[in-house]
Design a protein around this motif. Structure first.
Motif, PDB file in Angstrom:
ATOM      1  N   SER A  67      -0.150   9.377  43.077  1.00 49.10           N
ATOM      2  CA  SER A  67       0.801   8.784  44.029  1.00 49.10           C
ATOM      3  C   SER A  67       2.207   8.902  43.448  1.00 49.10           C
ATOM      4  CB  SER A  67       0.445   7.323  44.310  1.00 49.10           C
ATOM      5  OG  SER A  67       0.417   6.613  43.096  1.00 49.10           O
ATOM      6  N   ALA A  68       3.203   8.780  44.314  1.00 48.35           N
ATOM      7  CA  ALA A  68       4.584   8.918  43.841  1.00 48.35           C
ATOM      8  C   ALA A  68       5.107   7.549  43.412  1.00 48.35           C
ATOM      9  CB  ALA A  68       5.446   9.507  44.952  1.00 48.35           C
ATOM     10  N   CYS A  69       5.840   7.521  42.291  1.00 55.19           N
ATOM     11  CA  CYS A  69       6.299   6.224  41.764  1.00 55.19           C
ATOM     12  C   CYS A  69       7.393   5.606  42.630  1.00 55.19           C
ATOM     13  CB  CYS A  69       6.778   6.382  40.323  1.00 55.19           C
ATOM     14  SG  CYS A  69       8.389   7.197  40.191  1.00 55.19           S
ATOM     15  N   GLY A  70       8.179   6.485  43.292  1.00 61.09           N
ATOM     16  CA  GLY A  70       9.203   5.972  44.198  1.00 61.09           C
ATOM     17  C   GLY A  70      10.551   5.708  43.539  1.00 61.09           C
ATOM     18  N   HIS A  71      10.624   5.741  42.189  1.00 65.15           N
ATOM     19  CA  HIS A  71      11.927   5.425  41.581  1.00 65.15           C
ATOM     20  C   HIS A  71      12.417   6.434  40.541  1.00 65.15           C
ATOM     21  CE1 HIS A  71       9.440   3.836  38.386  1.00 65.15           C
ATOM     22  NE2 HIS A  71       8.820   3.097  39.284  1.00 65.15           N
ATOM     23  N   CYS A  72      11.583   7.438  40.189  1.00 62.98           N
ATOM     24  CA  CYS A  72      12.076   8.432  39.224  1.00 62.98           C
ATOM     25  C   CYS A  72      13.132   9.315  39.914  1.00 62.98           C
ATOM     26  CB  CYS A  72      10.927   9.284  38.685  1.00 62.98           C
ATOM     27  SG  CYS A  72      10.233  10.425  39.885  1.00 62.98           S
ATOM     28  N   HIS A  73      13.767  10.169  39.120  1.00 59.90           N
ATOM     29  CA  HIS A  73      14.826  11.027  39.653  1.00 59.90           C
ATOM     30  C   HIS A  73      14.288  11.916  40.774  1.00 59.90           C
ATOM     31  CE1 HIS A  73      18.570  12.998  39.818  1.00 59.90           C
ATOM     32  NE2 HIS A  73      18.198  14.127  39.219  1.00 59.90           N
ATOM     33  N   HIS A  74      13.057  12.448  40.567  1.00 61.21           N
ATOM     34  CA  HIS A  74      12.443  13.326  41.581  1.00 61.21           C
ATOM     35  C   HIS A  74      12.221  12.568  42.884  1.00 61.21           C
ATOM     36  CE1 HIS A  74      11.617  16.741  38.974  1.00 61.21           C
ATOM     37  NE2 HIS A  74      11.333  15.866  38.024  1.00 61.21           N
ATOM     38  N   CYS A  75      11.666  11.368  42.757  1.00 58.57           N
ATOM     39  CA  CYS A  75      11.379  10.578  43.963  1.00 58.57           C
ATOM     40  C   CYS A  75      12.660  10.245  44.707  1.00 58.57           C
ATOM     41  CB  CYS A  75      10.617   9.298  43.605  1.00 58.57           C
ATOM     42  SG  CYS A  75       8.873   9.617  43.255  1.00 58.57           S
ATOM     43  N   GLN A  76      13.722   9.972  43.945  1.00 55.65           N
ATOM     44  CA  GLN A  76      14.999   9.640  44.590  1.00 55.65           C
ATOM     45  C   GLN A  76      15.570  10.852  45.332  1.00 55.65           C
ATOM     46  OE1 GLN A  76      17.349   7.982  41.442  1.00 55.65           O
ATOM     47  NE2 GLN A  76      16.409   5.953  41.652  1.00 55.65           N
ATOM     48  N   LEU A  77      15.506  12.006  44.663  1.00 49.60           N
ATOM     49  CA  LEU A  77      15.988  13.222  45.321  1.00 49.60           C
ATOM     50  C   LEU A  77      15.151  13.536  46.555  1.00 49.60           C
ATOM     51  CD1 LEU A  77      16.642  15.582  42.279  1.00 49.60           C
ATOM     52  CD2 LEU A  77      18.349  14.785  43.916  1.00 49.60           C
ATOM     53  N   PHE A  78      13.852  13.324  46.408  1.00 48.66           N
ATOM     54  CA  PHE A  78      12.950  13.613  47.520  1.00 48.66           C
ATOM     55  C   PHE A  78      13.291  12.727  48.717  1.00 48.66           C
ATOM     56  CE2 PHE A  78       9.269  14.172  50.075  1.00 48.66           C
ATOM     57  CZ  PHE A  78       8.846  15.462  49.789  1.00 48.66           C
ATOM     58  N   ALA A  79      13.486  11.438  48.433  1.00 49.73           N
ATOM     59  CA  ALA A  79      13.792  10.486  49.506  1.00 49.73           C
ATOM     60  C   ALA A  79      15.123  10.823  50.182  1.00 49.73           C
ATOM     61  CB  ALA A  79      13.828   9.070  48.953  1.00 49.73           C
ATOM     62  N   ALA A  80      16.058  11.370  49.391  1.00 45.70           N
ATOM     63  CA  ALA A  80      17.363  11.731  49.954  1.00 45.70           C
ATOM     64  C   ALA A  80      17.278  13.028  50.765  1.00 45.70           C
ATOM     65  CB  ALA A  80      18.381  11.868  48.836  1.00 45.70           C
ATOM     66  N   GLY A  81      16.122  13.681  50.695  1.00 41.38           N
ATOM     67  CA  GLY A  81      15.934  14.895  51.499  1.00 41.38           C
ATOM     68  C   GLY A  81      16.521  16.133  50.866  1.00 41.38           C
ATOM     69  N   ASN A  82      16.873  16.069  49.571  1.00 40.36           N
ATOM     70  CA  ASN A  82      17.446  17.275  48.975  1.00 40.36           C
ATOM     71  C   ASN A  82      16.910  17.583  47.575  1.00 40.36           C
ATOM     72  OD1 ASN A  82      18.717  15.249  47.674  1.00 40.36           O
ATOM     73  ND2 ASN A  82      20.783  15.700  48.407  1.00 40.36           N
ATOM     74  N   HIS A  83      15.589  17.437  47.417  1.00 42.07           N
ATOM     75  CA  HIS A  83      14.996  17.863  46.147  1.00 42.07           C
ATOM     76  C   HIS A  83      15.144  19.378  46.045  1.00 42.07           C
ATOM     77  CE1 HIS A  83      12.396  18.419  42.791  1.00 42.07           C
ATOM     78  NE2 HIS A  83      12.196  17.112  42.693  1.00 42.07           N
ATOM     79  N   PRO A  84      15.720  19.889  44.958  1.00 44.90           N
ATOM     80  CA  PRO A  84      16.004  21.333  44.912  1.00 44.90           C
ATOM     81  C   PRO A  84      14.777  22.204  44.633  1.00 44.90           C
ATOM     82  CG  PRO A  84      16.709  20.273  42.880  1.00 44.90           C
ATOM     83  CD  PRO A  84      16.223  19.176  43.772  1.00 44.90           C
ATOM     84  N   ASP A  85      13.640  21.603  44.287  1.00 41.11           N
ATOM     85  CA  ASP A  85      12.482  22.412  43.899  1.00 41.11           C
ATOM     86  C   ASP A  85      11.398  22.483  44.962  1.00 41.11           C
ATOM     87  OD1 ASP A  85      13.495  23.215  41.451  1.00 41.11           O
ATOM     88  OD2 ASP A  85      12.978  21.283  40.556  1.00 41.11           O
ATOM     89  N   ILE A  86      11.743  22.098  46.186  1.00 46.14           N
ATOM     90  CA  ILE A  86      10.795  22.333  47.282  1.00 46.14           C
ATOM     91  C   ILE A  86      11.441  23.305  48.258  1.00 46.14           C
ATOM     92  CG2 ILE A  86      11.443  20.042  48.229  1.00 46.14           C
ATOM     93  CD1 ILE A  86       8.762  20.137  49.763  1.00 46.14           C
ATOM     94  N   HIS A  87      10.738  24.377  48.535  1.00 50.41           N
ATOM     95  CA  HIS A  87      11.254  25.430  49.417  1.00 50.41           C
ATOM     96  C   HIS A  87      10.296  25.578  50.589  1.00 50.41           C
ATOM     97  CE1 HIS A  87      14.025  26.369  46.208  1.00 50.41           C
ATOM     98  NE2 HIS A  87      12.997  26.359  45.380  1.00 50.41           N
ATOM     99  N   TRP A  88      10.836  25.464  51.772  1.00 49.89           N
ATOM    100  CA  TRP A  88       9.981  25.409  52.968  1.00 49.89           C
ATOM    101  C   TRP A  88      10.311  26.585  53.871  1.00 49.89           C
ATOM    102  CZ3 TRP A  88       7.140  20.601  53.655  1.00 49.89           C
ATOM    103  CH2 TRP A  88       6.277  20.626  54.753  1.00 49.89           C
ATOM    104  N   LEU A  89       9.352  27.460  54.077  1.00 49.19           N
ATOM    105  CA  LEU A  89       9.590  28.655  54.901  1.00 49.19           C
ATOM    106  C   LEU A  89       8.754  28.592  56.177  1.00 49.19           C
ATOM    107  CD1 LEU A  89      10.617  31.592  55.300  1.00 49.19           C
ATOM    108  CD2 LEU A  89       8.731  32.347  53.864  1.00 49.19           C
TER     109      LEU A  89
END
Ligand SMILES: [Zn+2]
Length: 330
Positions: A67-89
């Motif tokens: 499960s996602a912790c919700g507070h690490c840097h990744h989770c914060q970027l993910f929640a903001a909608g701009n995690h740079p390491d997910i690419h959606w085609l």
């Protein structure tokens, strides 16, 4: 025109009908055996995008658990909608092919090191729309995925994919939402009751059914069924029928495909699985106006013209639809 690649991804969510698949994936996430290439077969409008988003969020989280912790840097970027390491085609428009340039671009992204020192996640939606060269290029990445890179492929149907693509992935066929579960979910989401045919027309795709109801689709569907059955019965109202079919294309042709299938079931006395029970009078009228053979060839011709319109986007929908209607009873 090149295919659009965007960093935007849908809000993560595990819908009730995907809970079983999600529980299996959680076990894999925990066991460190998570596959580097995963293929999920589920219809559009089923919530498959939100499920993959949930998977990406959990996989990218620093915790590396189920499960996602919700507070690490990744989770914060993910929640903001701009995690740079997910690419959606995805195809630029529904039905359009995904070209080799778009695949090469995600391949380059797959090779780049993560800006955040974590995993990279590459999602390819409608993988059945990959052109031949694009599919062959992707195969190389699936054979030897760059370290720390996860590929997730989404498709409507495994049958339409190259066997070589399927064989290189961990394949998951999502269970279809039960009609009762889907109906309850839609009614809860929309805070209104919905007729059974709204669920039946979008079997396995409760989100699509919900959009259909919310956007006034019930009235449009009613107009399509009325127009079509009047035309079949009386050979009257050709231009009005064409107009309503074109106005609600491509959904209108899918609805008619269900309707004609129901006509065949009606003629064969197979009542239980009929979608248009609510329209039994129109169904009976059309079933009486056509022979079984006529209904069969009409349905076959409809599927053919749907394929044609999808492949050759330049075709005149009005012309193709009117030719089909005029063929009735020939
Ligand atoms: Zn986290």
């Amino acid at each position: 025109m090149s295919d659009k690649i965007t960093l935007a991804y849908p809000a993560p969510c595990v819908y009730p009908w995907f809970e079983g698949v999600w529980a299996d994936w959680q076990q894999l996430l925990n066991s460190a055996r998570f596959p580097h290439a995963l293929l999920l077969a589920a219809p559009p409008g089923s919530g498959r995008r939100a499920l993959i988003s949930q998977l990406a969020k959990v996989r990218l989280c620093s915790d590396q658990t189920d499960s996602a912790c919700g507070h690490c840097h990744h989770c914060q970027l993910f929640a903001a909608g701009n995690h740079p390491d997910i690419h959606w085609l995805a195809p630029e428009k529904p039905g359009k092919q995904i070209g080799i340039d778009a695949v090469r671009k995600v391949q380059r992204q797959a090779l780049e090191t993560s800006q955040l020192g974590g995993a990279r996640f590459i999602v390819i939606e409608c993988v059945e729309r990959l052109g031949e060269a694009a599919a062959n290029a992707l195969l190389k990445s699936l054979e030897e995925p760059p370290s720390g890179c996860y590929f997730v492929l989404l498709t409507d149907s495994l049958d339409s994919l190259l066997a070589t693509i399927v064989s290189r992935c961990s394949v998951w066929k999502a269970p279809q939402a039960e009609a009762d579960t889907a109906k309850a979910w839609i009614e809860q989401a929309l805070q209104r009751s919905v007729p059974d045919h709204a669920v039946g027309l979008y079997r396995g795709a409760p989100l699509a059914a919900s959009d259909f109801v919310a956007s006034g689709g019930l009235d449009h569907h009613h107009a399509v069924v009325e127009g079509f059955s009047t035309y079949v019965r009386e050979r009257a109202g050709l231009f009005d029928t064409i107009e309503v079919l074109v106005a609600h294309y491509p959904a209108s042709l899918n609805w008619l495909s269900h309707f004609l299938l129901d006509v065949l079931k009606w003629r064969q006395g197979v009542g239980q699985t009929i979608v248009h029970r609510h329209h039994h009078q129109r169904l009976a009228e059309v079933a009486n106006a056509l022979t079984t053979q006529q209904a069969h060839s009409l349905l076959r011709a409809l599927h053919q013209l749907q394929r044609q319109l999808q492949i050759h986007t330049g075709l005149n929908t009005e012309l193709v639809v009117s030719q089909w209607l005029l063929s009735i009873g020939e």
